[in-house]
Design an enzyme around this catalytic site. Structure first.
Site, PDB file in Angstrom:
ATOM      1  N   ARG A 151     -10.285 -11.513   2.627  1.00 53.57           N
ATOM      2  CA  ARG A 151     -11.213 -12.567   2.191  1.00 53.57           C
ATOM      3  C   ARG A 151     -10.552 -13.933   2.221  1.00 53.57           C
ATOM      4  O   ARG A 151     -11.230 -14.958   2.346  1.00 53.57           O
ATOM      5  CB  ARG A 151     -11.759 -12.229   0.812  1.00 53.57           C
ATOM      6  CG  ARG A 151     -10.772 -12.289  -0.335  1.00 53.57           C
ATOM      7  CD  ARG A 151     -11.219 -11.486  -1.529  1.00 53.57           C
ATOM      8  NE  ARG A 151     -11.199 -10.048  -1.234  1.00 53.57           N
ATOM      9  CZ  ARG A 151     -11.598  -9.099  -2.080  1.00 53.57           C
ATOM     10  NH1 ARG A 151     -12.057  -9.441  -3.270  1.00 53.57           N
ATOM     11  NH2 ARG A 151     -11.540  -7.838  -1.747  1.00 53.57           N
ATOM     12  N   LYS A 155       0.831  -1.191   0.000  1.00 57.87           N
ATOM     13  CA  LYS A 155       0.000   0.000   0.000  1.00 57.87           C
ATOM     14  C   LYS A 155       0.878   1.258   0.000  1.00 57.87           C
ATOM     15  O   LYS A 155       1.958   1.263   0.594  1.00 57.87           O
ATOM     16  CB  LYS A 155      -0.865   0.044   1.272  1.00 57.87           C
ATOM     17  CG  LYS A 155      -1.958  -0.986   1.385  1.00 57.87           C
ATOM     18  CD  LYS A 155      -2.679  -0.815   2.711  1.00 57.87           C
ATOM     19  CE  LYS A 155      -3.751  -1.874   2.937  1.00 57.87           C
ATOM     20  NZ  LYS A 155      -4.903  -1.668   2.057  1.00 57.87           N
TER      21      LYS A 155
END
Length: 468
Positions: free
Chosen positions: A321, A247
């Site tokens: 997820r 990120k």
């Protein structure tokens, strides 16, 4: 367990300064019925009974003899929650009592807002505010409201704590302390057993450490010996660098909150256990840190989940997820009557509904309606988003059963929910919350920082949903 001590209501017979709730629409008539000194004082100070407006009324010795709290009108309560919390913030230490003409739901909101307004995160700087005490309003279940406030405080503390002090091991310690407090059982899987039994959780967390407090683990807590089975699954990514798909700095700044799903289910678990709901509760938390090292998983890797499905990794920053998939697969092996998944999963959800609404996905219309009504009733706003099956091909890459990060950037929250749905196919009822877990601006009873979303609505809905 890091815990800001939640406030308690004052004793019902405690000596208290009265706070009179005054609605804006009835201000003129109300003033007409008051004695002249009070009427003159209110007029001289420009009191208009606006929502949250506070006016201290002096007595003969110039001490505060009573307080007027403006309640505003119906439109004000659509725009602003927890109006009574403004009085709690404005007043100094002391004991107060509320009086006025409110509905039962409004009294509960006022009482809870008062308690929540005292929250301060002072683990690293500052001192707790000397909060004014409130005598519990008549008809309000004090123990229930205190339990809800305590659960919310726990959630806020966990999210606000920086990752240096809230890694996977610290999250486990918190869960163990909560289990001990309520007499729950707890098991933790790590090391070789995690690698074999929960390969996605292990793969995501192995770059941080393979042993010790930073190593990945699956926390499994159980409570209750009768009633329907409720399983809560919370994303416990204690810090998310994005992995090899690193990120940028601006996006990494708030990633201590990426375990907000775990924080929320632990807070909700406390509410459930403290209020003694007649159900069997299971809490599953995959606790990891998504770090960067030579052992980090890579874009293009194909992983095998606990339930045998293969997953192509197209972005290591879509790790939440993955860890949830293994936990949901475990949950489905003992099919619950209701499975609730909570996660700070996608930026797409935040873009869709902003930081104040908790979006949720379910195929069960009755469950969706019950949650929506509960959210409205307890002022914990939710919004249903669709599990749109025509988007299924977006998560089917061909080279593997599933794609963890479909290209194109379309419908990111929906495709993430569809991904998770593949791991609960044998579960009767399933709902997934894609929460933000952070309040960017201070609001009554909700200071800037970590915040619970959806837990109070779920607690309110459970008796009807599970026929308790």
């Amino acid at each position: 367990m890091i815990s800001t001590e939640p406030p308690r209501f004052a004793a019902p017979d405690a000596r208290a300064t009265p706070i009179q709730i005054v609605p804006k629409a009835g201000l003129k008539d109300w003033l007409t019925g008051q004695d002249e000194p009070l009427r003159d004082w209110a007029v001289a100070n420009g009191f208009e009974a606006n929502a949250g407006e506070v006016l201290r009324v002096p007595g003969p010795d110039l001490s505060v003899s009573r307080v007027l709290l403006g309640w505003g009108g119906a439109k004000d309560h659509v725009r602003t929650r927890f109006v009574a919390a403004r009085a709690a913030l404005a007043l100094k230490s002391g004991t107060y009592s509320l009086s006025g003409d409110l509905t039962a739901n409004a009294w509960e909101e006022a009482a809870l807002g008062w308690l929540l307004a005292s929250y301060r995160f002072t683990a690293y700087a500052g001192t707790p505010r000397s909060a004014p005490a409130l005598r519990v309003p008549r008809g309000v279940d004090a123990a229930r409201i205190e339990a809800i406030a305590a659960g919310e405080f726990l959630t806020r503390d966990l999210i606000n704590t920086p990752a240096a002090d809230m890694g996977p091991g610290d999250l486990e310690d918190t869960a163990r302390a909560l289990a001990n407090r309520h007499g729950a059982a707890i098991e933790v899987t790590s090391g070789a057993a995690l690698r074999e039994g929960f390969p996605l959780i292990h793969t995501v967390g192995r770059a941080a450490a393979t042993e010790g407090p930073r190593a990945p683990r699956l926390i499994d807590m159980s409570w209750g010996d009768g009633g329907p089975l409720l399983t809560l699954v919370g994303k416990g990514v204690c810090f998310d660098t994005g992995g090899l798909n690193l990120k940028p700095g601006a996006s990494m700044g708030l990633m201590k909150k990426d375990m907000g799903g775990a924080a929320t289910v632990l807070g909700l678990a406390h509410m459930i256990m403290a209020t003694g709901l007649r159900l069997r509760l299971r809490v599953l938390i995959p606790a990891v840190e998504n770090a960067v090292s030579g052992d980090a998983f890579r874009p293009g890797d194909i992983l095998r989940a606990r339930n045998g499905l293969s997953v192509e990794v197209n972005n290591t920053d879509a790790e939440g997820r993955l860890v949830l998939a293994d936990a949901l697969a475990l949950a489905s092996e003992t099919p619950p009557d209701l499975t609730i998944c909570m996660a700070t999963l996608t930026g797409a959800a935040r873009v869709a509904v902003g930081p104040d609404l908790a979006p949720y996905f379910t195929d069960d219309d009755a469950l969706a309606m019950a949650l929506a009504h509960a959210g409205h009733r307890v002022r914990d706003p939710l919004w249903r988003l669709p599990l749109h099956r025509p988007y299924d091909p977006m998560i089917e890459p061909g080279i593997a059963d599933l794609d963890n990060a479909p290209s194109g950037g379309m419908a990111g929250a929906i495709t993430a929910a569809l991904f998770l749905d593949r791991f609960v196919r044998d579960t009767p009822r399933f709902v997934h919350f894609d929460i933000y877990g952070w309040n960017p601006r201070p609001a009554p009873a909700r200071p800037k920082g970590g915040v619970g979303m959806g837990a109070r609505a779920i607690l309110d809905a459970l008796p009807g949903v599970l026929d308790l």
